[in-house]
Design a protein around this motif. Structure first.
Motif, PDB file in Angstrom:
ATOM      1  N   LEU A 186       1.097  -1.375  -0.076  1.00  0.00           N
ATOM      2  CA  LEU A 186      -0.658   0.121  -0.172  1.00  0.00           C
ATOM      3  C   LEU A 186       1.124   1.331  -0.165  1.00  0.00           C
ATOM      4  O   LEU A 186       1.600   1.597   0.889  1.00  0.00           O
ATOM      5  CB  LEU A 186      -1.136   0.321   1.444  1.00  0.00           C
ATOM      6  CG  LEU A 186      -1.819   1.691   1.445  1.00  0.00           C
ATOM      7  CD1 LEU A 186      -3.104   1.518  -0.099  1.00  0.00           C
ATOM      8  CD2 LEU A 186      -2.624   1.451   3.057  1.00  0.00           C
ATOM      9  N   VAL A 187       0.924   2.008  -1.200  1.00  0.00           N
ATOM     10  CA  VAL A 187       1.164   3.575  -0.922  1.00  0.00           C
ATOM     11  C   VAL A 187       0.165   4.544  -0.556  1.00  0.00           C
ATOM     12  O   VAL A 187      -0.856   5.004  -2.021  1.00  0.00           O
ATOM     13  CB  VAL A 187       1.558   4.076  -2.083  1.00  0.00           C
ATOM     14  CG1 VAL A 187       2.806   5.452  -2.531  1.00  0.00           C
ATOM     15  CG2 VAL A 187       2.862   2.219  -2.778  1.00  0.00           C
ATOM     16  N   HIS A 188      -0.046   4.498   0.390  1.00  0.00           N
ATOM     17  CA  HIS A 188      -1.384   5.588   1.087  1.00  0.00           C
ATOM     18  C   HIS A 188      -1.013   7.297   0.690  1.00  0.00           C
ATOM     19  O   HIS A 188       0.183   7.644   1.439  1.00  0.00           O
ATOM     20  CB  HIS A 188      -1.201   5.385   2.285  1.00  0.00           C
ATOM     21  CG  HIS A 188      -3.004   5.766   3.032  1.00  0.00           C
ATOM     22  ND1 HIS A 188      -3.105   7.124   4.093  1.00  0.00           N
ATOM     23  CD2 HIS A 188      -4.750   5.440   2.767  1.00  0.00           C
ATOM     24  CE1 HIS A 188      -3.872   7.127   4.244  1.00  0.00           C
ATOM     25  NE2 HIS A 188      -4.726   6.400   3.471  1.00  0.00           N
ATOM     26  N   GLU A 189      -2.165   8.075  -0.037  1.00  0.00           N
ATOM     27  CA  GLU A 189      -2.155   9.342  -0.239  1.00  0.00           C
ATOM     28  C   GLU A 189      -0.652   9.720   0.360  1.00  0.00           C
ATOM     29  O   GLU A 189       0.224  10.545   0.812  1.00  0.00           O
ATOM     30  CB  GLU A 189      -2.462   9.666   0.933  1.00  0.00           C
ATOM     31  CG  GLU A 189      -4.275   8.967   1.189  1.00  0.00           C
ATOM     32  CD  GLU A 189      -5.306  10.588   1.404  1.00  0.00           C
ATOM     33  OE1 GLU A 189      -5.104  10.540   2.821  1.00  0.00           O
ATOM     34  OE2 GLU A 189      -6.538   8.979   1.516  1.00  0.00           O
ATOM     35  N   PRO A 190       0.263   9.612  -0.880  1.00  0.00           N
ATOM     36  CA  PRO A 190       1.883   9.891  -1.158  1.00  0.00           C
ATOM     37  C   PRO A 190       1.455  11.687  -1.418  1.00  0.00           C
ATOM     38  O   PRO A 190       0.840  12.024  -2.241  1.00  0.00           O
ATOM     39  CB  PRO A 190       2.488   9.067  -2.408  1.00  0.00           C
ATOM     40  CG  PRO A 190       1.366   9.145  -2.544  1.00  0.00           C
ATOM     41  CD  PRO A 190      -0.464   8.337  -2.410  1.00  0.00           C
ATOM     42  N   ILE A 191       2.957  11.959  -0.502  1.00  0.00           N
ATOM     43  CA  ILE A 191       2.157  13.635  -0.242  1.00  0.00           C
ATOM     44  C   ILE A 191       2.462  14.474  -2.072  1.00  0.00           C
ATOM     45  O   ILE A 191       2.735  15.125  -2.280  1.00  0.00           O
ATOM     46  CB  ILE A 191       3.137  13.717   0.327  1.00  0.00           C
ATOM     47  CG1 ILE A 191       3.097  14.418   2.344  1.00  0.00           C
ATOM     48  CG2 ILE A 191       3.580  15.624   0.568  1.00  0.00           C
ATOM     49  CD1 ILE A 191       3.708  14.394   3.109  1.00  0.00           C
ATOM     50  N   TRP A 192       3.401  13.941  -2.345  1.00  0.00           N
ATOM     51  CA  TRP A 192       4.288  14.178  -3.933  1.00  0.00           C
ATOM     52  C   TRP A 192       3.180  14.462  -4.995  1.00  0.00           C
ATOM     53  O   TRP A 192       3.089  14.962  -5.578  1.00  0.00           O
ATOM     54  CB  TRP A 192       5.631  12.971  -4.832  1.00  0.00           C
ATOM     55  CG  TRP A 192       5.475  11.836  -4.824  1.00  0.00           C
ATOM     56  CD1 TRP A 192       4.989  10.969  -3.871  1.00  0.00           C
ATOM     57  CD2 TRP A 192       4.344  11.244  -6.170  1.00  0.00           C
ATOM     58  NE1 TRP A 192       4.897   9.460  -4.841  1.00  0.00           N
ATOM     59  CE2 TRP A 192       4.673  10.289  -5.998  1.00  0.00           C
ATOM     60  CE3 TRP A 192       4.306  11.985  -7.560  1.00  0.00           C
ATOM     61  CZ2 TRP A 192       3.658   8.647  -6.923  1.00  0.00           C
ATOM     62  CZ3 TRP A 192       3.712  11.270  -8.460  1.00  0.00           C
ATOM     63  CH2 TRP A 192       3.237   9.939  -8.309  1.00  0.00           C
ATOM     64  N   MET A 193       2.221  13.103  -4.744  1.00  0.00           N
ATOM     65  CA  MET A 193       0.997  13.663  -5.573  1.00  0.00           C
ATOM     66  C   MET A 193       0.128  14.843  -5.489  1.00  0.00           C
ATOM     67  O   MET A 193      -0.621  15.238  -6.041  1.00  0.00           O
ATOM     68  CB  MET A 193      -0.016  12.397  -5.023  1.00  0.00           C
ATOM     69  CG  MET A 193       0.308  10.820  -6.776  1.00  0.00           C
ATOM     70  SD  MET A 193      -1.017   9.268  -6.141  1.00  0.00           S
ATOM     71  CE  MET A 193       0.041   8.173  -7.090  1.00  0.00           C
ATOM     72  N   LEU A 194       0.494  15.198  -4.039  1.00  0.00           N
ATOM     73  CA  LEU A 194      -0.504  16.240  -3.828  1.00  0.00           C
ATOM     74  C   LEU A 194       0.479  17.849  -4.072  1.00  0.00           C
ATOM     75  O   LEU A 194      -0.290  18.152  -4.876  1.00  0.00           O
ATOM     76  CB  LEU A 194      -0.553  16.277  -1.908  1.00  0.00           C
ATOM     77  CG  LEU A 194      -1.454  17.364  -2.117  1.00  0.00           C
ATOM     78  CD1 LEU A 194      -3.036  17.617  -2.556  1.00  0.00           C
ATOM     79  CD2 LEU A 194      -1.522  18.071  -0.409  1.00  0.00           C
ATOM     80  N   ALA A 195       1.362  17.158  -3.982  1.00  0.00           N
ATOM     81  CA  ALA A 195       2.330  18.384  -4.123  1.00  0.00           C
ATOM     82  C   ALA A 195       2.222  18.673  -6.012  1.00  0.00           C
ATOM     83  O   ALA A 195       1.904  19.507  -6.567  1.00  0.00           O
ATOM     84  CB  ALA A 195       3.893  18.676  -4.595  1.00  0.00           C
ATOM     85  N   LEU A 196       2.454  17.632  -6.623  1.00  0.00           N
ATOM     86  CA  LEU A 196       1.791  17.624  -8.585  1.00  0.00           C
ATOM     87  C   LEU A 196       0.705  17.612  -9.055  1.00  0.00           C
ATOM     88  O   LEU A 196       0.664  18.899  -9.742  1.00  0.00           O
ATOM     89  CB  LEU A 196       2.708  16.515  -8.749  1.00  0.00           C
ATOM     90  CG  LEU A 196       2.723  15.595 -10.590  1.00  0.00           C
ATOM     91  CD1 LEU A 196       3.977  16.760 -11.028  1.00  0.00           C
ATOM     92  CD2 LEU A 196       2.815  14.780 -11.044  1.00  0.00           C
ATOM     93  N   ALA A 197      -0.562  17.702  -8.073  1.00  0.00           N
ATOM     94  CA  ALA A 197      -1.931  18.121  -8.063  1.00  0.00           C
ATOM     95  C   ALA A 197      -1.557  19.339  -8.468  1.00  0.00           C
ATOM     96  O   ALA A 197      -2.031  20.357  -9.162  1.00  0.00           O
ATOM     97  CB  ALA A 197      -2.704  17.331  -7.452  1.00  0.00           C
ATOM     98  N   HIS A 198      -1.632  20.125  -6.940  1.00  0.00           N
ATOM     99  CA  HIS A 198      -1.436  21.420  -7.037  1.00  0.00           C
ATOM    100  C   HIS A 198      -0.204  22.361  -8.127  1.00  0.00           C
ATOM    101  O   HIS A 198      -0.960  22.993  -8.462  1.00  0.00           O
ATOM    102  CB  HIS A 198      -0.137  21.953  -5.251  1.00  0.00           C
ATOM    103  CG  HIS A 198      -0.476  22.974  -5.201  1.00  0.00           C
ATOM    104  ND1 HIS A 198      -1.449  23.737  -4.697  1.00  0.00           N
ATOM    105  CD2 HIS A 198       0.991  24.550  -5.242  1.00  0.00           C
ATOM    106  CE1 HIS A 198      -1.327  25.276  -4.335  1.00  0.00           C
ATOM    107  NE2 HIS A 198       0.589  25.035  -4.755  1.00  0.00           N
ATOM    108  N   LEU A 199       0.917  21.699  -8.112  1.00  0.00           N
ATOM    109  CA  LEU A 199       1.415  22.400  -9.760  1.00  0.00           C
ATOM    110  C   LEU A 199       0.574  22.240 -10.815  1.00  0.00           C
ATOM    111  O   LEU A 199       1.189  23.182 -10.954  1.00  0.00           O
ATOM    112  CB  LEU A 199       2.905  21.355  -9.181  1.00  0.00           C
ATOM    113  CG  LEU A 199       3.968  21.947 -10.243  1.00  0.00           C
ATOM    114  CD1 LEU A 199       4.826  21.002 -10.414  1.00  0.00           C
ATOM    115  CD2 LEU A 199       3.886  21.622 -12.051  1.00  0.00           C
ATOM    116  N   ILE A 200       0.297  21.520 -11.035  1.00  0.00           N
ATOM    117  CA  ILE A 200      -0.516  21.690 -12.191  1.00  0.00           C
ATOM    118  C   ILE A 200      -1.989  22.170 -11.961  1.00  0.00           C
ATOM    119  O   ILE A 200      -1.991  23.637 -12.647  1.00  0.00           O
ATOM    120  CB  ILE A 200      -1.836  19.978 -12.623  1.00  0.00           C
ATOM    121  CG1 ILE A 200      -0.248  19.101 -12.474  1.00  0.00           C
ATOM    122  CG2 ILE A 200      -2.472  20.134 -14.142  1.00  0.00           C
ATOM    123  CD1 ILE A 200      -0.357  17.414 -12.625  1.00  0.00           C
ATOM    124  N   SER A 201      -2.287  22.837 -10.574  1.00  0.00           N
ATOM    125  CA  SER A 201      -3.414  23.406 -11.123  1.00  0.00           C
ATOM    126  C   SER A 201      -3.136  25.119 -11.031  1.00  0.00           C
ATOM    127  O   SER A 201      -3.308  26.194 -11.062  1.00  0.00           O
ATOM    128  CB  SER A 201      -4.376  22.837  -9.665  1.00  0.00           C
ATOM    129  OG  SER A 201      -4.874  21.650  -9.750  1.00  0.00           O
TER     130      SER A 201
END
Length: 303
Positions: A186-201
């Protein structure tokens, strides 16, 4: 300073915070009265972006304090990036190379605090066995890693869970994945995904889409590589995306990068999801899904 002065100082500080909170609340109340639904949505989205950005910045400062930065490695040339990727994919030793072959992704940051003209995005990697860290350019490292990963033959499958239930679906599936005994990593809600999504938005044109797809592919494969020892007979790694707000940014990229993998959408009725979100906001979020959390779970920044 006397005890009386200290008490007065604390009272003044508390009063200031209370006034700020009441002011923000009043502004939101007025906004609901005078703004159109579209304008109110835009305003709240900007507020959310600011909160996420501030939380991510605080997280980077916590995981990568200024006292450690002068000792952090840096790889930027093509030769250095190729050597780093080869050391990560080397299975002969757990601590070969700068960050070993099971590095954690600590986060993504833009530019350098020492150079305001530096507009590049960087990735911070940390050795799983030590505190050694290295800073690499996000896109160029991702492209080199993606090229090497595409050449590898792997029998590990992936499952991506997009959550629209205020964390309930990810919570249930995550716990089942860890406790079912099938050896699902399990890779649970990795912070880098949140950071990457914020970068895109925040900056939708900062990185071309075709390169973003390669970066997402590389980082997901890197996470699966990190937890490979936890993969049992099922040969599966489950990723839970960090919240509904990243779905519109990340899910299309994940579906292109991994067209043959499983993509699950978890949802609940709107009333219960909103009620759960409000309650979680008061409580500071869910507790860690595991006592052995490695510190890369995005839920920690809610605290």
């Amino acid at each position: 300073m006397s005890s009386a002065d200290t008490i007065l100082t604390n009272v003044a500080a508390s009063a200031g915070v209370l006034a700020l909170v009441l002011g923000i609340t009043q502004i939101d109340y007025v906004s609901r009265k005078i703004l159109s639904p579209g304008s109110l949505y835009s305003r709240r989205k900007q507020e959310q972006q600011y909160i996420i950005q501030t939380s991510l910045q605080n997280w980077i400062r916590k995981k990568w304090p200024l006292t450690e930065r002068e000792f952090t490695g840096f790889a930027a040339s093509d030769e250095d990036l190729s050597a780093l990727v080869k050391s990560i994919l080397d299975t002969k030793g757990s601590q070969s190379g700068d960050v070993g072959n099971k590095p954690k992704i600590n986060g993504i940051l833009k530019g350098s605090e020492d150079d305001v003209t530096d507009m590049e995005y960087y990735l911070i990697l940390e050795s799983s066995g030590t505190t050694k860290k290295i800073q690499v350019p996000l896109v160029r490292f991702g492209l080199v890693l993606a090229e090497e990963m595409e050449r590898m033959l792997v029998n590990t499958t992936m499952c991506f869970v997009a959550d629209a239930s205020s964390g309930l679906g990810s919570r249930v599936l995550g716990r089942v994945s860890k406790e079912c005994g099938a050896g699902v990593a399990l890779v649970h809600e990795p912070i880098w995904m949140l950071a990457l999504a914020h970068l895109i938005s925040d900056s939708p044109n900062a990185i071309p889409k075709e390169k973003l797809i390669k970066v997402v592919f590389a980082l997901c494969r890197l996470e699966a590589w990190r937890v490979r020892d936890d993969v049992g007979e099922s040969r599966s790694v489950v990723f839970t995306l960090p919240g509904q707000n990243v779905t519109s940014s990340l899910l299309p990229l994940l579906q292109v990068a991994f067209p043959c993998e499983r993509h699950v959408f978890a949802y609940h009725n709107a009333t219960d999801s909103v009620g759960r979100a409000a309650l979680l906001r008061k409580q500071g979020g869910y507790p860690p899904i595991s006592a052995a959390d490695d510190g890369t779970d995005a839920s920690v920044i809610a605290k």
